[in-house]
Design an enzyme around this catalytic site. Structure first.
Site, PDB file in Angstrom:
ATOM      1  N   PRO A 270       0.856  -1.195   0.000  1.00 51.65           N
ATOM      2  CA  PRO A 270       0.000   0.000   0.000  1.00 51.65           C
ATOM      3  C   PRO A 270       0.892   1.245   0.000  1.00 51.65           C
ATOM      4  CG  PRO A 270       0.038  -0.992   2.179  1.00 51.65           C
ATOM      5  CD  PRO A 270       0.822  -1.903   1.300  1.00 51.65           C
ATOM      6  N   ASP A 445       6.032   2.134   1.967  1.00 48.48           N
ATOM      7  CA  ASP A 445       5.152   0.997   2.220  1.00 48.48           C
ATOM      8  C   ASP A 445       4.430   1.236   3.545  1.00 48.48           C
ATOM      9  OD1 ASP A 445       3.930  -1.424   2.696  1.00 48.48           O
ATOM     10  OD2 ASP A 445       5.736  -2.645   2.399  1.00 48.48           O
ATOM     11  N   HIS A 446       3.137   1.504   3.477  1.00 49.18           N
ATOM     12  CA  HIS A 446       2.381   1.867   4.678  1.00 49.18           C
ATOM     13  C   HIS A 446       2.152   0.686   5.614  1.00 49.18           C
ATOM     14  CE1 HIS A 446       0.378   4.697   7.101  1.00 49.18           C
ATOM     15  NE2 HIS A 446      -0.150   5.440   6.139  1.00 49.18           N
ATOM     16  N   ARG A 447       2.500  -0.525   5.193  1.00 51.34           N
ATOM     17  CA  ARG A 447       2.442  -1.662   6.105  1.00 51.34           C
ATOM     18  C   ARG A 447       3.595  -1.595   7.107  1.00 51.34           C
ATOM     19  NH1 ARG A 447       3.104  -6.549   2.133  1.00 51.34           N
ATOM     20  NH2 ARG A 447       4.885  -5.203   1.651  1.00 51.34           N
TER      21      ARG A 447
END
Length: 473
Positions: A270, A445-447
């Site tokens: 994401p 990477d928003h994870r």
């Protein structure tokens, strides 16, 4: 005794490669580690050395072909033990008795080629060991007279006149490949036919030796356009036949590999992107001073990218979580910075990286960037230089672009885009003055990282570019 050398896996898990240029020819004597051929993999251009000393008997694949790992590409052997290889390359000497045998087999070959499927090897090239790829057909319509001579005795016996003997002269007009069922075409033409979904056995060849040309394939792929072109002006027909209105670029090698990597990244991570306008007036002044003073070395190239690279490594030290990746159920934070530099090359986009950039001073980092980009443009970046990256910079400013939303390199958590530097009105104190401004953007990477980590990292990069003396501490 002969020996066939198969295409090795020159990278990590590569399955195929393109033959770019042969460096040897049949009959050449080679030594161990002498360069045999230049190949193009999905990652780089690679020169393959010879695994043994000896004489080149035959080149088993042509330039331009794409072959799988493990496919034999060259045969070694002396003239005595590998005469058939010399015959395949057109360079072997024949004895008096051998000539007669060759002529006899050439006479019988059309019939046997049609009736014995077991002897077929590569489509369009006949038997692999004893016949050449082109020579049997070079005299023109060789197969047609053979079939005509087989029928010639029949009309000679009975005096009945209904069957005129004219077809023997007309037989050469028939396409030779159609009679054999094995179309003759060069590897690029075969590739084009495969891409367009054209069955070569159904194409009428117009080449000088009965071979299928690119124009033949295009005509077979779009017969409607071909017929309409014939009905219109000769200029329109010429443009259609030569393909001037379209260009087809093979989707393979570096381009295909990068496309797969970007799709995997875009649809598994994401992405979130943040932007920051930065006053880089002091950075540009430092670049100009370093260039004029030659402080880093006479041959060292100094550019704004150098200061950006130093700022990224410095900001990673202050925000180590940005230099991480997701591995199963673990977030792996890396204590080293393998700094990737996205490089546009004639072969496509590649991202080699500078190992342990966090430990380098400006001079060492400048030399690393210079060597990395020069090797990338030559197309010879080894796979090891493209593996193990931890964070990447893409310099879109060199193309006159202000900003972008870059896609993260797989195996990393962030990528920074560096836009062009332009003079703009800027508020300094209470005054509006002209300053040199750029836009930075970071995709992450928003994870793995949240907005706070991304924002702090981006702000620190900007701070380092606004006051580059911070980077020297």
């Amino acid at each position: 005794m002969s020996f066939e050398f198969p295409l090795p896996d020159v990278g990590e898990g590569l399955t195929e490669a393109d033959i770019v240029a042969w460096k040897v020819a049949p009959g050449d004597t080679v030594t161990v580690n002498q360069i045999l051929v230049e190949i193009e993999t999905a990652k780089s251009l690679v020169e393959l050395p010879s695994p043994q000393a000896g004489t080149v008997g035959a080149l088993l694949v042509e330039e331009g072909q794409t072959i799988e790992v493990g496919t034999p590409i060259i045969r070694f052997g002396d003239a005595g033990s590998d005469a058939e290889a010399g015959s395949a390359s057109g360079g072997a000497d024949e004895s008096a008795s051998g000539v007669g045998a060759t002529e006899a087999s050439a006479e019988a070959s059309p019939a046997s080629a049609e009736d014995a499927d077991a002897g077929a090897t590569l489509v369009g090239y006949g038997a692999k060991a004893a016949s050449s790829k082109r020579r049997p057909r070079k005299g023109g319509p060789v197969p047609a007279p053979a079939s005509a001579s087989a029928e010639a005795p029949a009309p000679a016996a009975p005096p009945t006149p209904p069957a005129p003997p004219a077809p023997a002269a007309a037989a050469p007009a028939e396409p030779a490949p159609a009679s054999l069922g094995k179309p003759l075409a060069k590897p690029p033409v075969r590739k084009l036919a495969k891409d367009l979904g054209v069955d070569l056995s159904q194409v009428v060849p117009t080449g000088p030796h009965g071979d299928v040309t690119r124009e033949d394939v295009h005509a077979a792929a779009n017969p409607t356009a071909a017929s309409s072109a014939d009905a219109t002006t000769p200029a329109a027909a010429s443009a259609s036949a030569s393909g001037e209105l379209e260009e087809r670029i093979p989707f393979k090698g570096v381009t295909k590999m990068m496309a797969k990597a970007m799709v995997d990244s875009a649809f598994t991570m994401p992405h979130v992107t943040e932007f920051l306008d930065v006053d880089v007036t002091e950075t540009m002044a430092m670049v100009r001073r370093l260039k004029s003073s030659k402080f880093l070395g006479e041959d060292v190239k100094v550019s704004p990218l150098l200061i950006v690279a130093k700022a990224v490594a410095w900001a990673v030290g202050r925000n180590p979580r940005i230099n991480s990746c997701l591995d199963g159920d673990d977030i792996v934070v890396k204590k080293y910075v393998n700094l990737g530099i996205a490089a546009a090359t004639p072969r496509g986009l590649i991202v080699p990286n500078i190992k342990n950039a966090q430990a380098m001073g400006l001079g060492e980092l400048a030399q690393g960037i210079q060597a990395l980009t020069a090797l990338a443009r030559s197309g010879k970046t080894p796979p090891a230089d493209q593996a193990g990256g931890t964070i990447t910079i893409t310099n879109v400013g060199v193309f006159g672009v202000d900003a972008g939303t870059p896609i993260i390199n797989p195996g990393e958590a962030a990528i920074l885009a560096f836009g062009q530097v332009r003079k703009k009105p800027w508020v300094v104190g209470d005054e509006i003055v002209p300053r040199e401004i750029t836009t930075l953007s970071v995709s992450a990477d928003h994870r793995v990282v949240d907005g706070e980590i991304i924002s702090k990292f981006l702000a620190d990069v900007g701070r380092g570019l606004e006051d580059p003396t911070l980077l020297l501490a």
